[in-house]
Design an enzyme around this catalytic site. Structure first.
Site, PDB file in Angstrom:
ATOM      1  N   GLU A  48      36.913 -14.111  -0.939  1.00 52.79           N
ATOM      2  CA  GLU A  48      36.527 -14.266   0.465  1.00 52.79           C
ATOM      3  C   GLU A  48      36.290 -12.892   1.101  1.00 52.79           C
ATOM      4  O   GLU A  48      35.321 -12.685   1.840  1.00 52.79           O
ATOM      5  CB  GLU A  48      37.624 -15.016   1.213  1.00 52.79           C
ATOM      6  CG  GLU A  48      37.420 -15.090   2.705  1.00 52.79           C
ATOM      7  CD  GLU A  48      38.712 -15.390   3.446  1.00 52.79           C
ATOM      8  OE1 GLU A  48      38.753 -15.075   4.648  1.00 52.79           O
ATOM      9  OE2 GLU A  48      39.662 -15.918   2.850  1.00 52.79           O
ATOM     10  N   ASP A  62      36.190 -19.840   5.034  1.00 55.98           N
ATOM     11  CA  ASP A  62      36.726 -18.915   4.023  1.00 55.98           C
ATOM     12  C   ASP A  62      36.223 -19.255   2.626  1.00 55.98           C
ATOM     13  O   ASP A  62      35.870 -18.360   1.851  1.00 55.98           O
ATOM     14  CB  ASP A  62      38.256 -18.938   4.041  1.00 55.98           C
ATOM     15  CG  ASP A  62      38.857 -18.357   5.313  1.00 55.98           C
ATOM     16  OD1 ASP A  62      38.109 -17.734   6.106  1.00 55.98           O
ATOM     17  OD2 ASP A  62      40.077 -18.527   5.526  1.00 55.98           O
ATOM     18  N   ASP A  91      32.684 -11.932   2.550  1.00 55.20           N
ATOM     19  CA  ASP A  91      32.500 -11.599   3.956  1.00 55.20           C
ATOM     20  C   ASP A  91      31.562 -10.400   4.094  1.00 55.20           C
ATOM     21  O   ASP A  91      30.646 -10.394   4.933  1.00 55.20           O
ATOM     22  CB  ASP A  91      33.855 -11.306   4.601  1.00 55.20           C
ATOM     23  CG  ASP A  91      33.726 -10.867   6.040  1.00 55.20           C
ATOM     24  OD1 ASP A  91      33.310 -11.693   6.877  1.00 55.20           O
ATOM     25  OD2 ASP A  91      34.043  -9.688   6.332  1.00 55.20           O
ATOM     26  N   GLU A 103      32.636 -18.118   2.209  1.00 55.78           N
ATOM     27  CA  GLU A 103      32.590 -16.679   1.929  1.00 55.78           C
ATOM     28  C   GLU A 103      33.041 -16.388   0.503  1.00 55.78           C
ATOM     29  O   GLU A 103      32.464 -15.516  -0.166  1.00 55.78           O
ATOM     30  CB  GLU A 103      33.453 -15.912   2.922  1.00 55.78           C
ATOM     31  CG  GLU A 103      32.856 -15.869   4.312  1.00 55.78           C
ATOM     32  CD  GLU A 103      33.726 -15.154   5.318  1.00 55.78           C
ATOM     33  OE1 GLU A 103      33.160 -14.623   6.286  1.00 55.78           O
ATOM     34  OE2 GLU A 103      34.964 -15.112   5.160  1.00 55.78           O
TER      35      GLU A 103
END
Length: 181
Positions: free
Chosen positions: A56, A132, A60, A135
């Protein structure tokens, strides 16, 4: 011995991930895909299975650079402040959760590995968990295929939001919802 048993069991589960991969237009190694879908609550209850938080973290950044670069190229007349606001809304948890709900046959939630507590409290539809995991999928794509394929995957999902951002004076959650319909 229990740790390795739990880890091997999760990788042997009979889950058809192909509809999810088809939505991403990418192939991922099964172990890495499962890693991306493993919430910390499940990993806590099953020692030896990694959670998706590191993927994650990477995803991101992949998401941010892909969306930022596209906004920069697509909206040359916009100021830095306007672009920053557009990006913040496009990559928000709300927007990512809406994207997650379009993945697979019933949304990304059906594929998540959740602990008992999260399962009982509706974790499969929680905005933060869905965002999450989305990502984390971007991170897994980047680890497997690099930035060019990652950009294709990210923009394949996010481009409607990017396009819609240019038509909204003030980008809102409603605008994100409209662009996904």
């Amino acid at each position: 011995r229990k740790e390795s048993s739990a880890a091997s069991d999760v990788y042997k589960r009979q889950v058809d991930y192909q509809p999810l991969l088809d939505c991403l237009h990418v192939d991922l190694p099964r172990e890495l895909l499962i890693h991306a879908l493993c919430h910390r609550s499940y990993a806590y209850e099953h020692p030896g299975i990694p959670n998706n938080e590191r993927l994650e973290f990477l995803g991101d950044s992949v998401l941010s650079i892909c969306v930022t670069e596209q906004l920069f190229r697509q909206y040359p007349e916009r100021s830095e402040g306007e672009l920053a606001k557009m990006r913040a809304n496009i990559v928000s948890g709300f927007s990512l959760a809406r994207i997650a709900n379009t993945l697979g046959t019933k949304g990304l939630g059906e594929y998540l590995l959740l602990g008992r507590g999260e399962e009982m409290t509706g974790g499969r539809s929680k905005e933060s968990i869905l965002a999450d995991a989305t990502e984390a999928l971007f991170g897994a794509t980047h680890i497997t295929h690099g930035i060019e394929v990652s950009r294709r995957v990210v923009l394949g999902l996010m481009q409607p939001l990017i396009d819609n951002a240019g038509t909204c004076l003030l980008y809102t959650s409603d605008a994100a919802d409209d662009s996904l319909r």
